[in-house]
Design a protein around this motif. Structure first.
Motif: not given
Lengths: 988, 113
Positions: A746-747, A845-847, B55-59
């Protein structure tokens, strides 16, 4: 099919043999000889098998597609003309190999000789077999290169080196002209295929580029075949071992030029330009070569100029260009190769057995070496063009051609006379060769006592002289069918009727031969004694040496003019170079805007945030302050640089780029510490430098300020304009929509780095690894400046105080003042590792991610070095940063290669969720493994740089002579602390 | 915002260029570092400025691409940050080596005369 594969074998065989010869041990001399002889013999066998396929215009071809889009095929092509050349190359090659076995001494390195010889054989083979112009050029250049190695085989003596270099420069420059010429031909014809080019003679001759192509190709051929005015390299190439001269200057290297002439003669000739350029150069060379040859004292020098003269004869025949002339030229190529090879070998034997090649010192050798004398006499007679020998036949044909009227110009009229004079001179120099060496009083002052050589050393000459005689007496039964094969391949339907008979009755050529013979004898009789007494070289123009002119030109070109140009335009000063660079960049940008002005956005304070403006007020102040103070207040400048970096970091966070913010923050820390470590090694502040007060310096700084402000203002305008304009987010949309569905993360930034654009990242970490290694290598090599060796002033004051003060022991303060921070730093280590692991694992997924995690872990190591002395850390913690770099690169590459196993392109990532007991669903992507490689490498490279710099202070003491050791009181571990950079370096 | 950041980039670049043209190695290194900040921000700003749109998406659910900041310049700049760190380190070491070798910190390896 079989025969076309034979071509490939024929070409590969010498090169393969060369590799084997080069890699075999030096003491296997006989094995090398056998190998080289076998290569030539097998090649000759292949040629015998191909014979039936090339008669009457047959062609054997083998084409391997190479770069078809460029019209470049690996095309091999053997017709009758190439076939006869191949026989010469391999046949004389075989004889030279045998001869060289006895000529070279045991001290000469055999692998290098035979490897070069075979490589040269291969290059020549490739040259005559090429069916594509570009391929032909490649082999052409290869012959120049390998001949350089062969001529300079005895590189211990300066003559060998100079001769080799000269031949390489002359033939190499010619090769470049040839390249240009062949490109022009290819452009006109539209193909580089030799068959196509040979069939496009008319189109070429009518094209406006014809003359350009002709001149360029001729420059290539003339330099290679040592035609005036490029002839001077050949006599200097005589510094080569004699087997090399026998090979290069009879059958191969110099014949490459005339091969090219004859190959292209049917396409390019028939014009006035051809006749005048090629014929004129050929006739001049014929005459001058023969003239110079007569005045040489060195045996090989005489043969060298004679070779030039005979090449001129062949060139002149090509220039005449009628089918009959081309027949004569081909015939003379064969004949000259045979008798000249045998003469070179004979000269080598004389040199070898007497120790000198000076004709004035030699004499009467017919008593000491009767066999060699007989052989040499027959071969020279062939060179002089005496009847019953092969040289006579082709010379008669040449005479006949010169008598023919061509364009009735003065040059055409003069041709028979030039031929006659040159021929008389040939008789004279051949006589001189024979008489001065084998007749007259027996030589007494030779370095060695002359005697016959071993039989096998003479054997190649026997073979060659036998050929001279057989061809000379029975041409019809021996050479005629082979010559016909070659000529038909060259001329096709235009093949004339010609007769190789020995006796054509008393005709004009015969009369000319007789006159030449008589005149030659007269010249010799009248001038021989005078020539022997005079210094070497022709009279009057003795001082006009091609070599001297060449060297002057070379000196002027490569040294004097270049130096002048360098003085005029160059600078060693970095400031000037950087200024030019900056101005060019600024100029390029300005020019673009002037030509194509963008629509400047109106200034607006839309969504103005005073807090952000305030942040950047600090940032800008820091940047300007750093620029202002970097010269004298380095530490202050460093702090302000950090300030600017931190504000940058805040900006990234502000505008939705958490990844950048995290990475920037960590990198900022490492950079600052690195620079702190570096400050220790800079010189003390010196305000007495004149620069600061002089008017010129002030003016320069003012100019730089204008440049800087201009650049800054320009880039500010550009960024504002771009930022205010709407954006096409097509790529962004693709990545955003597919990051999770395809990359499993997701990142999005991290997914782009390790998945979508993984290959870029791979390249980038490679750069990082290289930087680490470069730093390591640089600092191993260099030592800090001497003045940095002394302990800093602050420490000295402290030490002096402790020595006098009663309640303090020396060194105590320095040991303890960092005590609390260093304990904290030590305890921080596990926590740092945890943070790094956390950053790494959440990265997809995250920074976070591999970069950030890697730098974080590097900071962990860095803290240990800061908190304690380098020795102390390394006693307890073994870090092998180079291995980290290696493993990191390996992991990343292996992940990339892994996708090949599943049939996907390099670095295709795979993402899925794994069911782990107790924990539940865990994301798993191959990109994570790749990211682990990134992480490992970043740790390795960063730590390597830090350690390399930290070790500077260790090595600076260790490697000095003992008297420069600092005070033993302070020499204990942890005794030294830097006030400025807060880093403790131990000392021995 | 755009105006402020543009000016900031301008100041960073101007300071960097000024230092780049100075005669002492340390000045050049600081200049390169400032220039790197300016250039990184410049590249970053090519994706336009958005606040609160990481730009961190949700799942869950479909991705509304317009709701996030442009990730492409960010990926580029992340690379650029690491590379500019590497060049700074390399220049620092060249500085130290040159200083040990020539006994001066002038960029030309000798004091200008």
């Amino acid at each position: 099919m079989v025969e076309s594969n034979l071509l490939l074998i024929l070409l590969i065989l010498p090169f393969a043999g060369s590799v084997v010869a080069a890699t075999s041990p030096a003491n296997l001399r006989n094995a090398e000889v056998w190998l080289s002889a076998a290569v030539s013999a097998v090649g000759l066998g292949i040629l015998a098998a191909l014979r039936g396929h090339v008669t009457e215009g047959g062609v054997v071809e083998k084409t391997i597609r190479w770069m078809p889009s460029f019209g470049l095929d690996f095309a091999l092509r053997v017709d009758g003309f190439a076939w006869i050349f191949l026989v010469l190359i391999l046949g004389i090659g075989l004889l030279v190999v045998i001869y060289a076995r006895y000529y070279l001494s045991a001290r000469d390195p055999a692998p290098r000789f035979y490897a070069s010889l075979l490589a040269f054989m291969g290059a020549m083979t490739g040259l005559v077999m090429s069916g594509n112009l570009i391929l032909l050029l490649i082999f052409w250049e290869l012959t120049s290169l390998v001949s350089f190695l062969l001529i300079g085989y005895w590189h211990q003596n300066a003559q060998g080196r100079d001769g080799a270099r000269m031949s390489l420069i002359v033939t190499g420059a010619g090769g470049l002209c040839l390249l240009a010429g062949l490109l022009v031909i290819g452009h006109v014809v539209g193909s580089y295929d030799l068959d196509t080019v040979l069939a496009s003679g008319d189109r070429l001759r009518e094209d406006p580029l014809y003359l350009t192509a002709l001149i360029l190709v001729m420059l290539g051929a003339f330099t290679k075949s040592a035609q005036v005015p490029f002839h001077f390299w050949l006599p200097h190439a005589m510094a080569a071992p004699t087997p090399v001269s026998a090979y290069l200057h009879s059958a191969t290297m110099v014949k490459a030029g005339v091969f090219l002439l004859l190959r292209f003669a049917p396409v390019l000739n028939g014009t006035e330009a051809w006749f005048w350029v090629v014929g004129g150069v050929g006739m001049t060379t014929l005459l001058l070569g023969a003239f110079f040859a007569f005045f040489q004292h060195d045996l090989k020098g005489l043969l060298a100029y004679s070779t030039i003269s005979h090449l001129g004869l062949i060139t002149a025949l090509a220039g005449i260009g009628t089918p009959e002339a081309l027949v004569a030229a081909t015939f003379h190529i064969i004949n000259h190769a045979v008798f000249k090879a045998s003469l070179f070998m004979a000269a080598g034997i004389i040199d070898h057995e007497t120790g000198t090649r000076d004709m004035r010192r030699l004499g009467g050798l017919r008593h000491a070496m009767p066999y060699t004398a007989t052989l040499a006499i027959v071969a020279s007679a062939s060179m002089a063009g005496i009847p019953l020998l092969n040289g006579f036949l082709s010379k008669e044909m040449f005479f006949a051609e010169t008598i023919e009227a061509h364009d009735n110009s003065a040059f055409d009229q003069a041709m028979p006379w030039i031929a006659l004079v040159a021929s008389a001179l040939a008789v004279a120099y051949s006589l001189r060769f024979i008489v001065s060496v084998f007749f007259g009083p027996t030589t007494t002052d030779c370095p060695r006592k002359p005697h016959e050589p071993p039989h096998w050393m003479r054997f190649p000459i026997e073979i060659l002289v036998a050929i001279c005689l057989l061809v000379g007496i029975l041409p019809g039964a021996t050479i005629a069918p082979y010559l016909r094969t070659a000529v038909v391949a060259l001329l096709g339907d235009a093949t004339p009727d010609y007769s190789l008979a020995l006796w054509h009755g008393v005709n004009a050529p015969f009369v000319m031969s007789v006159i030449a013979l008589v005149a030659g004898c007269l010249i010799y009789a009248l001038l021989a004694r005078h020539v022997a007494a005079a210094p070497e070289g022709p009279p009057v123009i003795r001082r006009l040496e091609g070599q001297r002119i060449f060297e002057r030109m070379l000196l002027a070109l490569s040294w004097r003019w270049m130096r002048a140009l360098h003085r005029l335009l160059g600078t060693e000063r970095l400031q000037v170079q950087l200024r030019i660079l900056v101005l060019m960049a600024a100029g390029a940008a300005t020019a673009t805007f002037l030509r194509d002005p963008p629509t400047w956005a109106p200034l607006s304070l839309a969504n103005f945030d005073p807090l952000f403006a305030l942040v950047w007020l600090v940032g800008a102040a820091c940047a300007i302050g750093a620029a202002w103070q970097a010269k004298y207040h380095r530490f202050a400048a460093l702090v302000m640089l950090g300030g600017a970096g931190t504000v940058t970091c805040v900006t990234f966070a502000w505008f939705s780029a958490p990844d950048l913010s995290v990475t920037q923050l960590l990198v900022e820390i490492v950079t600052t510490v690195l620079l702190l470590l570096g400050l220790r090694w800079l010189p003390k502040r010196n305000q007495a430098i004149r620069d600061d007060v002089e008017f010129r310096a002030r003016a320069r700084r003012f100019a730089d300020l204008i440049v800087a402000v201009f650049c800054g203002a320009g880039i500010a305008m550009i960024s504002y304009t771009v930022m205010s304009a709407p954006l096409d987010r097509e790529i962004a949309t693709y990545f955003l929509e597919h990051a999770y569905s395809l990359g499993g993360g997701t990142n999005v930034v991290n997914v782009i780095l390790v998945d979508f654009r993984g290959f870029d990242t791979f390249g980038e970490i490679t750069v990082l690894g290289i930087v680490g290694l470069t730093v390591f290598a640089l600092l191993r090599r260099f030592r800090p400046a001497r003045e940095s060796d002394d302990i800093p002033e602050q420490q000295r004051i402290q030490r002096d105080y402790e020595v006098t003060a009663e309640h303090r022991r020396p060194g105590e303060t320095l040991r303890d003042y960092m005590f609390v921070p260093s304990v904290i730093m030590r305890w921080m280590f596990p926590a740092t590792i945890m943070i790094a692991a956390y950053l790494f694992l959440r990265g997809h997924d995250l920074p976070g991610g591999g970069f950030a995690a890697g730098v974080a872990l590097a900071i962990g190591f860095l803290l240990q070095y800061l908190g304690a002395d380098a020795r102390w850390v390394e006693d307890r913690l073994r870090i092998l940063p180079i291995r980290w770099i290696g493993f990191g690169l390996l992991i990343a590459a292996a992940t990339g290669l892994g996708s090949w196993m599943f049939g996907f392109p390099f670095l295709t990532a795979h993402a899925r969720y794994l069911e782990v007991p107790l924990v539940g669903k865990v994301p798993f992507a191959t990109a994570l493994i790749f990211d682990f490689g990134v992480f490992t490498l970043v740790v390795g490279a960063t730590v390597l740089v830090l350690i390399a710099i930290a070790h500077q202070s260790l090595r600076s003491k260790r490697d000095r002579p003992p008297e420069e050791e600092p005070d033993p009181d302070l020499a204990g571990p942890e005794a030294e602390v830097e006030e400025e950079d807060g880093w403790r370096g131990g000392s021995a | 915002m755009e105006l402020v950041l543009s000016l900031a980039i301008g100041v960073l670049v101007a300071s960097g260029v000024w230092l780049l043209l100075r005669p002492r190695t340390y000045q050049v290194i600081v200049g390169l570092a400032l220039l790197a900040h300016g250039v990184n921000l410049f590249i970053f700003s090519m994706g336009r400025l958005r606040t609160g749109a990481s730009p961190i998406l949700s799942k869950e659910g479909a991705v509304a691409a317009g709701a996030y900041a442009d990730p492409v310049p960010q990926a580029l700049v992340l690379t650029a940050i690491v590379i500019s760190f590497a060049t700074t380190a390399l220049f620092l070491v060249v500085l130290i080596a040159a200083r040990g070798f020539t006994d001066t910190d002038h960029v030309d390896g000798k004091e200008s005369d």
